[in-house]
Design an enzyme around this catalytic site. Structure first.
Site, PDB file in Angstrom:
ATOM      1  N   ARG A   1      70.805  41.022  32.295  1.00 40.58           N
ATOM      2  CA  ARG A   1      71.924  40.441  33.056  1.00 40.58           C
ATOM      3  C   ARG A   1      72.388  39.130  32.438  1.00 40.58           C
ATOM      4  O   ARG A   1      73.585  38.884  32.321  1.00 40.58           O
ATOM      5  CB  ARG A   1      71.539  40.222  34.523  1.00 40.58           C
ATOM      6  CG  ARG A   1      71.330  41.539  35.286  1.00 40.58           C
ATOM      7  CD  ARG A   1      70.860  41.300  36.695  1.00 40.58           C
ATOM      8  NE  ARG A   1      69.587  40.573  36.685  1.00 40.58           N
ATOM      9  CZ  ARG A   1      69.046  39.971  37.736  1.00 40.58           C
ATOM     10  NH1 ARG A   1      69.642  39.995  38.899  1.00 40.58           N
ATOM     11  NH2 ARG A   1      67.899  39.352  37.647  1.00 40.58           N
TER      12      ARG A   1
ATOM     13  N   ASN B   1      71.153  44.148  38.976  1.00 39.41           N
ATOM     14  CA  ASN B   1      70.147  45.204  38.883  1.00 39.41           C
ATOM     15  C   ASN B   1      70.361  46.168  40.047  1.00 39.41           C
ATOM     16  O   ASN B   1      70.845  45.762  41.103  1.00 39.41           O
ATOM     17  CB  ASN B   1      68.737  44.619  38.980  1.00 39.41           C
ATOM     18  CG  ASN B   1      68.313  43.915  37.711  1.00 39.41           C
ATOM     19  OD1 ASN B   1      68.847  44.154  36.644  1.00 39.41           O
ATOM     20  ND2 ASN B   1      67.334  43.029  37.830  1.00 39.41           N
TER      21      ASN B   1
END
Length: 98
Positions: free
Chosen positions: A23, A41
């Site tokens: 990320r 996520n």
């Protein structure tokens, strides 16, 4: 904007993409390309989000999501859906969503 039309596309990346700073790297790459959107996520072990910006830059980011990712990630595949042209960007930055 002289880079052509603005587009929005949703994405999901499969493989070893959690616990490998995926990320963070996605956010950094998106900002580097001047894109806005988000990344998070999922409970399924994937990473998903949305990209918005000039088509050329979004295409470059899609390639990055398919093949590069973070240094320790192992990407199996990336899927892209809901591509559409947008008049205005719906996000102001590139966020990591918890």
């Amino acid at each position: 904007m002289s880079d052509g039309e603005l587009i929005s596309v949703d994405y999901e990346v499969f493989g070893r993409v959690q616990g490998v700073f995926f990320r963070k790297y996605t956010q950094a790459q998106g900002k580097k390309l001047g894109l806005v959107g988000w990344v998070q996520n999922t409970s399924a072990g994937t990473v998903q989000g949305q990209l918005q910006g000039p088509r050329k830059n979004v295409t470059e980011m899609q390639q990055w999501l398919k093949s590069t990712g973070s240094p320790k990630s192992q990407i199996i595949k990336a899927e892209f859906r809901n591509e559409k042209t947008v008049v205005n960007l719906e996000h102001s930055t590139f966020d990591i969503v918890k």
